[in-house]
Design a protein around this motif. Structure first.
Motif, PDB file in Angstrom:
ATOM      1  N   LYS A  97       0.805  -1.221   0.000  1.00  0.00           N
ATOM      2  CA  LYS A  97       0.000   0.000   0.000  1.00  0.00           C
ATOM      3  C   LYS A  97       0.839   1.273   0.000  1.00  0.00           C
ATOM      4  CE  LYS A  97      -3.796  -2.289   2.473  1.00  0.00           C
ATOM      5  NZ  LYS A  97      -4.604  -2.347   3.720  1.00  0.00           N
ATOM      6  N   LYS A  98       1.978   1.237   0.652  1.00  0.00           N
ATOM      7  CA  LYS A  98       2.847   2.413   0.705  1.00  0.00           C
ATOM      8  C   LYS A  98       3.808   2.400  -0.476  1.00  0.00           C
ATOM      9  CE  LYS A  98       1.418   4.224   4.666  1.00  0.00           C
ATOM     10  NZ  LYS A  98       2.277   4.285   5.840  1.00  0.00           N
ATOM     11  N   PHE A  99       3.895   3.509  -1.177  1.00  0.00           N
ATOM     12  CA  PHE A  99       4.677   3.582  -2.410  1.00  0.00           C
ATOM     13  C   PHE A  99       6.134   3.175  -2.183  1.00  0.00           C
ATOM     14  CE2 PHE A  99       7.515   5.845  -5.278  1.00  0.00           C
ATOM     15  CZ  PHE A  99       7.001   5.514  -6.522  1.00  0.00           C
ATOM     16  N   PHE A 100       6.800   3.770  -1.194  1.00  0.00           N
ATOM     17  CA  PHE A 100       8.228   3.504  -0.996  1.00  0.00           C
ATOM     18  C   PHE A 100       8.484   2.080  -0.508  1.00  0.00           C
ATOM     19  CE2 PHE A 100       8.418   8.188  -0.896  1.00  0.00           C
ATOM     20  CZ  PHE A 100       9.437   8.362  -1.830  1.00  0.00           C
ATOM     21  N   LEU A 101       7.531   1.512   0.215  1.00  0.00           N
ATOM     22  CA  LEU A 101       7.682   0.109   0.600  1.00  0.00           C
ATOM     23  C   LEU A 101       7.507  -0.802  -0.602  1.00  0.00           C
ATOM     24  CD1 LEU A 101       5.775  -0.130   4.023  1.00  0.00           C
ATOM     25  CD2 LEU A 101       8.235  -0.345   3.640  1.00  0.00           C
TER      26      LEU A 101
END
Length: 383
Positions: A97-101
């Motif tokens: 869900k998190k872009f950088f992850l």
């Protein structure tokens, strides 16, 4: 320049007089971090874990003082890993869900980037060697460093992710073929980068990076064909603190033996008249080969002793002639003989290089072949 520095150091009244403010700051940060972790998490640690934590600070401080790049490598990896931890917020589903992850900092993303950087590093090192281009070799070196940063970040984040799955699942990421191939790649790259700086030459990069790229290629195949990146609970026999020191020590041996073999291949090429003006002198190649095998043999010996102690605890006996143990002994005897011949009979030249190269075949079978073709007590990483 190196000679003048060595002379200056030899005239210094003490080791600590050579340390600058950044060295002391690095050491203080490590000590502060260890004390903070001990105060905050000490209640969850046994005596072994507390001792490891407290010994880690002076150990890594000394490493950073001896090899300066460690002073920035460790903080960068720590910051990236802590950033990933903060993005997770205790929820493993954030990885998608998190872009950088999703695209950089989750363990799988970071390992994919590490693999990509190693492959491109190999390409640029070869461009530099083939075209006698300092630019190509410099790019290869920087890409190798980028791969090291991303690889260590991925391993740290994977460690955290295992605990997000469950407290009973969490473990240091050195328990299966997927994880140890990452570890192998990182250790081999780190030792190569040390020798690159120590001998002020990037001309060994094309050779050493080949074995790392081969490991990365296997890692990618293994990941796609076996879903190997999935984090699995530890088998009962692996639920031991011995694993945390036995496996890394073992793979320092595997990594440095592989490095020595690739340097040996460069030695053979130059000694037969190939790449004469593009490789370091035969004396430098021989010295790197000798030092890599010496370091690897020391750590492999420690790992073998630790493995025997672990076996006694897990299976009730120090040695059972399990295939993995037998081949570990063969590897140990091979390099013990190499070093004995070196020190007693002055082993040098093509014989030493061929021996180191053949040693890679022996080491590879002990590392991977046993898992593929043989069975036994060490059957945790079968293909």
């Amino acid at each position: 320049m190196e000679l003048s520095q060595a002379q200056t150091y030899s005239q210094a009244p003490g080791y600590f007089r050579r340390l600058g403010p950044l060295d002391w700051l690095f050491g203080a940060m490590l000590l502060g971090g260890a004390v903070f972790a001990l105060n905050r998490y000490g209640a969850f640690m046994d005596y072994y874990e507390k001792a490891i934590l407290l010994l880690a600070a002076p150990t890594f401080a000394a490493l950073g003082w001896h090899w300066k790049p460690v002073r920035w490598l460790m903080p960068v990896v720590a910051l990236l890993a802590l950033w990933a931890v903060s993005l997770y917020g205790g929820d493993l589903d954030m990885a998608n869900k998190k872009f950088f992850l999703k695209y950089m900092l989750s363990s799988q993303s970071a390992i994919l980037w590490m693999s990509t950087m190693f492959v491109f590093s190999t390409v640029f090192y070869w461009i530099g060697l083939a075209g006698r281009s300092n630019f190509g070799s410099a790019v290869g070196s920087k890409l190798c460093w980028a791969a090291v940063v991303l690889g260590f970040t991925g391993m740290m984040v994977r460690w955290y992710e295992s605990y997000l799955i469950g407290a009973d699942v969490g473990h240091i990421p050195v328990s299966n073929l997927y994880e140890v191939f990452i570890l192998f790649s990182m250790i081999t790259a780190m030792f190569y980068l040390y020798y690159e700086q120590r001998y002020a030459t990037r001309q060994l990069g094309p050779f050493v990076m080949l074995v790392i790229t081969a490991a990365v290629g296997f890692l990618m195949w293994y990941t796609m064909s076996r879903d190997a990146a999935d984090i699995q609970p530890l088998l009962p026999a692996l639920q031991s603190w011995w694993m945390k020191i036995h496996v890394p020590a073992n793979f320092i041996g595997y990594g440095t033996f592989s490095l020595a073999a690739m340097v040996g291949s460069a030695y053979l090429l130059k000694s037969h008249g190939y790449l004469q003006n593009r490789l370091p002198s035969l004396e430098v190649l021989d010295d790197v080969m000798y030092k890599a095998i010496s370091v690897g043999f020391a750590f492999f010996t420690v790992a073998t002793i630790l493995g025997a102690l672990w076996a006694a605890e897990a299976w009730g006996g120090y040695w059972s002639w399990d295939p993995k143990e037998t081949w570990a002994l063969i590897v140990w005897l091979n390099y013990a003989a190499w070093l004995h011949m070196r020190l007693m009979s002055g082993l040098r030249g093509r014989v030493a290089a061929w021996w180191a190269l053949i040693g890679l075949v022996v080491t590879s079978f002990a590392f991977l072949g046993v898992n593929m073709f043989l069975s036994g007590l060490h059957s945790y990483g079968k293909l």
